[in-house]
Design an enzyme around this catalytic site. Structure first.
Site, PDB file in Angstrom:
ATOM      1  N   HIS A  45      47.686  46.342  34.673  1.00 32.51           N
ATOM      2  CA  HIS A  45      48.002  46.471  36.092  1.00 32.51           C
ATOM      3  C   HIS A  45      48.153  45.098  36.733  1.00 32.51           C
ATOM      4  CE1 HIS A  45      45.807  50.602  36.051  1.00 32.51           C
ATOM      5  NE2 HIS A  45      47.055  50.697  35.655  1.00 32.51           N
ATOM      6  N   GLU A 103      38.751  48.631  39.765  1.00 28.60           N
ATOM      7  CA  GLU A 103      39.042  47.731  38.657  1.00 28.60           C
ATOM      8  C   GLU A 103      38.812  46.309  39.129  1.00 28.60           C
ATOM      9  OE1 GLU A 103      42.842  50.129  36.675  1.00 28.60           O
ATOM     10  OE2 GLU A 103      43.160  48.190  37.597  1.00 28.60           O
TER      11      GLU A 103
END
Lengths: 303, 522
Positions: A255, A216
Site C-alpha cells: 500500500h 497499518e
C-alpha cells in the site's frame, strides 16, 4: 440505520461498460443496491444488465433523477476527470476503486470535494457495504458471497486493507456478530474518508454500538482517531488491530500509505497512542470477534 | 526509483531558477579532480546515498585543490553505507555560509494537501528544530488547485521570525520549490540547509526529492528505474520482479527482498502474501514464530495465474530458504483457484523439496485447496493448502513443524529451465507469453479436457478433432487468453502433457546462474 449508504441510496457506476465495471454492476445489482444508471462517454443509450448507460453524469442526473453516490471504475489516470465530473454534477459521495491514482490527483479531487461539500472513499478501495442493504464497489466479489460473509448488526468496521476488511467482517459474522457498515477506506497515503472521519460517522449512527478498526503502519489516521477519543468526539468502544509490526522504516509495503517515515507512523507509536486513550488493541485477528463479543455483552449487562 | 539523489534533485531546482552550488557528480576520483579543476576554488565532496548524517560517517569532506579532491574522493568511492556502496560523489564549490534555514514540503494526510514547512534555523533535522525552537517553524497547507501565491510564501517566512529583503528572496525561493514539487509530483521535498551566503544570496545547499510512485510514468524525463520507495538501491532480483509488474497491469505484484543473501544456516522462508494488510498480518505471524523473511511479496487485486506463477518463480530464486508461506487476509474477493494454478506450475517446474503452507482463503477456496492437493500434495510435494478458517498463526506454526520434519533442509535452486515449444506444434501468443499444443500427442486423448478446462472458453475442436483457438489469434494475444493455466495443468496431469505455456521472466536465467556460482556453494 447505517452510514454512507443504505438500500435507498441512488447509485451510478462511472466506467460501467469496462471489464470491472460490468462485473461489479452485476454484484451491486444482485445484492440489492439501488443502481439507477451507468456512465461511459460515447456509450449513451446502451444498457448493462438492464442498467441504462449515459454519456455523462450530468445526463444521468437529468434522465435518471438525483444521484447520491457514484462508484468509479475507470483507469487510474482518468480517475481525476471522472471524480471532478461527478462532484461538478452534484454527487455527494464518490467511491474511487482504482489503485495507482497519482497523489496530486487525489489532492485536487479532495480540494474540489471540500468546496462542494462532497466526500469520497478511496482511492484504492474495495468499497463498502451496509449488510442487507447495499454494496458499493467490489467487496465480496459476488452477491451470494457478500450475503454469506456480511450480516446486519451493531459493529462498524473500518479498515485500510481490502482483504482485511472482508476477513474481519467474515470472522465477526462467523462468531455471530453482525455489522452496521463495513468501510474499506483505501490503502493510499491520502484517502478521502479516512479512519477518523469514518469513526465520527459511526459515532452518530444509532445502530453502531462498537467499532472495529484495522490500521497499518504509515499515515496519521490511527493517531487522529486517538485524538478524537481524547476530545470525547468518539465515545463508543473501539477494537483495533494494527498490521506491520515487522516492517522496516523507509520501505513501502504494498500500500502506498504503508511506509514508516522517520519516527512517524510506526507500529509501536500507533499501538501506544491508541492504548493510552483506552482502545482495545488486539494482537491477532482471531482476538477481534472474541473482544467484540465480550464488549457487546458487557454493554448489555450480560456476562 | 522514486527517491532522487541529491545531485538529481539539484538539477531540477536549478532548472526552476533556484540557486544551487556550482558543481557536478563524479563517478571516479579522476572525474572528481576534473570537476574541481573546473570549479577552480575549494570544494566540498558529498557521497550520494539516501542516509542522513553523512558528515558523521565521513560522507561529506572538503578539499582545497583538485589533487586533494581526487585523493579524498578515492577514500569515498566504494565506501559501504548501510545497504549502499558509494559509486557517485557530488563535487561542489564551498559556500561562505552566513546563516542556515530549513525548507520542506510533505503531503499531509490529515490536511489532504501539500504542506510547506519553513524554519528560520536549519542544519539539523526538522524534528529536532521543532523540539528546541517551535516558534521558528511555520507551516502552510497549499491548495493544489490555486498553487502557492507569493504573498502566502512571504507570510510563511514572516511567521518564522524573518523580515526585510531577505524575506522577499526566501519567498521567491519557496514559490519555486513548490513549483518543482508540483511539476514533478513530489511526495516530499526537503532543502536542508537552505543557505544565506556572506554575499547575501540564497542557495539550496542540499536537496532531497521523493517522487510519487504512481506519477512516475508521467515523468519519463526523470529516468526513474523502479517506481518504489526503498531505503536502498533495488537488488537484481527486485529489478527482475519489477519488470514483470511493469509489463502486466492485471492485478498487483510487489516484491522486495528483506535479506539479500540467505545462508544455509539461516532460518529464512520465502513469503508470498496477497493484499497489503493481509500480507503484513501474515508476515507478523511468521516473524513471531522465529523465522526470518527472505522476501516480502504480494500478488493481489485479482492477478492472473501467470502473474502468481512468475512471483513464485522469483521467490524460488532465493537459495537456502527453508520453507514457503503463502497467506493473505484469508477472505479474498478474488477467485483463488487462479493463484493455486500459478503455484502448481511453478512448484512442479522447480521440483520444490522444501515444505510449503499455502493459505488461499476467499472466493472458491475449496477449489483452490483441491488443486493444490491433487497436483502437489498427493504427488509427494510437501505442500498443504488452507482456507479462511485457518489463522495465519496456525499456518506459521504448521510450517514450523513441517520444516522441522524436513530436517531443516535448505532450498536448492535449480538452473532455470526454459523449454522450447515442440517443432511443428500449434501455437499462439498470449498477453505475456505463448502457448503450444502438440497435436501429435492428441489423438489418443479421449477427454479433450483442455477445451472444457479453458476458463474464457477460447478453445474448440477442429474438424480433425484437434484443440485449436476458437477466436482470432490477435484476440488471444490481446488478453482473451487470460493465462489461467487450466488447460496446461489438465493436460499435464490427466492426459498427454501436450500443452506448454511459456511465460518468460527476462533476466532470471542469468541471475540464477550467477547466484548459483556466487554463493550457493554448488
Amino acid at each position: 440505520m447505517a452510514i454512507l449508504v443504505n438500500e435507498k441510496s441512488r447509485v451510478i457506476i462511472q466506467g460501467i461498460t469496462g471489464r470491472e465495471g460490468m462485473v461489479r454492476a452485476q454484484l451491486m445489482k444482485d445484492y440489492g443496491t439501488n443502481l439507477v444508471g451507468g456512465v461511459t462517454p460515447g456509450r449513451g443509450g446502451q444498457d448493462v444488465y438492464g442498467v441504462p448507460v449515459y454519456d455523462s453524469v450530468e445526463e444521468a442526473w437529468e434522465k435518471a433523477g438525483p444521484i447520491d453516490v457514484s462508484v468509479i471504475f475507470v483507469p487510474a489516470a482518468l480517475v481525476k476527470n471522472g471524480a471532478l465530473e461527478a462532484i461538478e454534477a452534484g454527487v455527494k459521495l464518490l467511491v474511487l476503486v482504482p489503485d495507482r491514482v497519482p497523489i496530486y490527483d487525489v489532492l485536487e479531487i479532495s480540494s474540489a470535494a471540500r468546496e462542494k461539500g462532497a466526500s469520497f472513499v478511496g482511492p484504492n478501495t474495495l468499497g463498502l457495504v451496509s449488510p442487507g442493504k447495499a454494496v458499493l464497489g467490489m467487496i465480496g466479489g459476488r452477491a451470494e458471497r457478500a450475503r454469506e460473509w456480511f450480516k446486519p448488526g451493531a459493529v462498524g468496521v473500518t479498515s485500510r486493507s481490502g482483504g482485511m476488511t472482508s476477513a474481519i467482517s467474515y470472522y465477526l459474522t462467523s462468531a455471530g456478530v453482525g455489522q452496521s457498515t463495513i468501510v474499506h477506506v483505501g490503502g493510499d497515503a491520502v484517502v478521502g474518508l479516512s479512519h477518523p472521519e469514518v469513526v465520527e460517522l459511526f459515532e452518530k449512527d444509532s445502530e453502531t454500538r462498537l467499532v472495529v478498526l484495522f490500521g497499518e503502519i504509515g499515515t496519521t489516521q490511527e493517531e487522529r482517531v486517538a485524538d478524537l477519543i481524547e476530545q470525547k468526539k468518539f465515545t463508543k468502544p473501539l477494537v483495533a488491530f494494527i498490521g506491520g509490526k515487522a516492517a522496516k522504516s523507509g520501505t513501502r509495503f504494498s500500500h502506498a500509505g504503508a511506509i514508516v517515515e522517520g519516527n512517524r507512523g510506526s507500529y509501536e507509536t500507533k499501538v501506544k497512542r491508541l492504548r493510552e486513550v483506552g482502545v482495545h488493541v488486539v494482537e491477532s485477528i482471531s482476538d477481534i470477534p472474541k473482544k467484540a463479543r465480550e464488549l457487546l455483552g458487557a454493554k448489555e449487562g450480560k456476562p | 526509483m522514486a527517491r532522487l539523489f541529491e545531485y538529481q534533485s539539484k538539477i531540477l531546482l536549478k532548472q526552476a531558477g533556484i540557486r544551487v552550488p556550482e558543481g557536478d557528480v563524479a563517478s571516479s576520483p579522476a572525474e572528481a579532480r576534473t570537476i574541481a579543476e573546473r570549479i577552480g576554488r575549494p570544494v566540498v565532496l558529498k557521497i550520494q546515498v539516501w542516509v542522513t548524517g553523512r558528515a558523521k560517517i565521513g560522507g561529506i569532506r572538503f578539499a582545497e585543490n583538485p589533487q586533494e579532491a581526487e585523493s579524498v574522493s578515492r577514500e569515498m568511492f566504494g565506501l559501504k553505507v548501510k545497504n549502499f556502496t558509494v559509486d557517485k560523489v557530488l563535487v561542489e564549490e564551498r559556500l561562505a555560509v552566513k546563516s542556515e534555514f530549513f525548507a520542506g514540503l510533505v503531503i499531509d494526510d490529515a490536511a489532504k494537501a501539500p504542506v510547506l514547512i519553513f524554519s528560520s534555523v536549519g542544519g539539523t533535522g526538522v524534528e529536532e528544530i521543532a523540539g528546541r525552537h517551535p516558534e521558528k517553524i511555520s507551516k502552510l497547507a497549499v491548495d493544489v488547485r490555486t498553487g502557492l501565491q507569493e504573498f502566502q510564501a512571504r507570510n510563511l517566512i514572516r511567521r518564522s521570525g524573518l523580515g526585510g529583503s531577505l524575506s522577499v528572496d526566501l519567498a521567491d525561493f519557496l514559490t519555486k520549490l513548490y513549483r518543482v514539487a508540483r511539476t514533478y509530483e513530489a511526495r516530499s521535498a526537503e532543502v536542508n540547509p537552505l543557505v544565506l551566503t556572506d554575499a547575501g544570496q540564497v542557495y539550496a545547499a542540499d536537496c532531497h526529492l521523493v517522487i510519487d510512485d504512481y506519477a512516475v510514468s508521467r515523468h519519463p524525463e526523470l529516468g526513474i528505474e523502479i517506481a518504489r520507495e526503498f531505503d536502498r538501491p533495488p537488488t537484481e532480483l527486485e529489478k527482475i520482479a519489477y519488470k514483470v509488474e511493469e509489463k502486466d497491469h492485471r492485478g498487483t505484484f510487489y516484491f522486495l527482498q528483506m535479506t539479500e543473501v540467505v545462508g544455509p544456516a539461516d532460518n529464512a522462508i520465502g513469503f508470498h502474501g496477497a493484499g497489503g494488510g493481509g500480507s503484513m498480518m501474515s508476515m507478523d505471524a511468521v516473524l513471531k514464530h522465529g523465522f526470518q523473511l527472505a522476501n516480502y511479496c504480494d500478488t493481489s487485486g485479482n492477478p492472473p495465474a501467470s502473474k502468481v506463477y512468475r512471483a513464485a518463480k522469483i521467490i524460488l530464486s532465493q537459495p537456502n530458504i527453508k520453507g514457503y508461506l503463502a497467506s493473505g487476509s484469508g477472505v479474498a474477493s478474488q477467485e483463488q483457484y487462479h493463484s493455486a494454478r500459478g503455484l502448481v506450475k511453478a512448484f512442479e517446474e522447480e521440483g520444490v523439496k522444501i515444505p510449503a503452507v499455502i493459505r488461499l482463503g476467499g472466493n472458491f477456496e475449496e477449489k483452490a485447496i483441491e488443486i493444490l492437493k491433487a497436483y502437489l500434495g498427493d504427488r509427494g510435494f510437501k505442500v498443504e493448502g488452507y482456507g479462511r478458517d485457518d489463522s495465519p498463526d496456525s499456518c506459521a506454526e504448521r510450517l514450523e513443524k513441517l520444516i522441522k520434519d524436513n530436517d531443516n533442509l535448505p532450498h536448492r535452486m535449480k538452473p532455470l529451465a526454459e523449454p522450447d515449444h515442440p517443432e511443428g506444434s500449434y501455437r499462439f501468443d498470449t498477453l505475456t507469453g505463448s502457448l503450444s499444443l502438440d497435436h501429435r500427442l492428441c489423438p489418443p486423448c479421449k477427454t479433450k479436457g483442455c477445451v472444457e478446462a479453458c476458463a474464457p472458453r477460447i478453445l474448440r475442436l477442429d474438424e480433425t478433432g484437434m484443440p485449436v483457438l476458437a477466436i482470432p489469434r490477435e484476440e488471444a494475444q490481446k488478453g482473451k487468453c487470460t493465462e489461467c493455466l487450466a488447460c496446461e495443468i489438465f493436460c499435464k496431469f490427466h492426459e498427454r502433457d501436450a500443452i506448454l505455456i511459456k511465460l518468460p521472466i527476462p533476466g532470471l536465467k542469468d541471475y540464477r546462474e550467477r547466484t548459483r556460482h556466487g554463493h550457493s556453494g554448488e
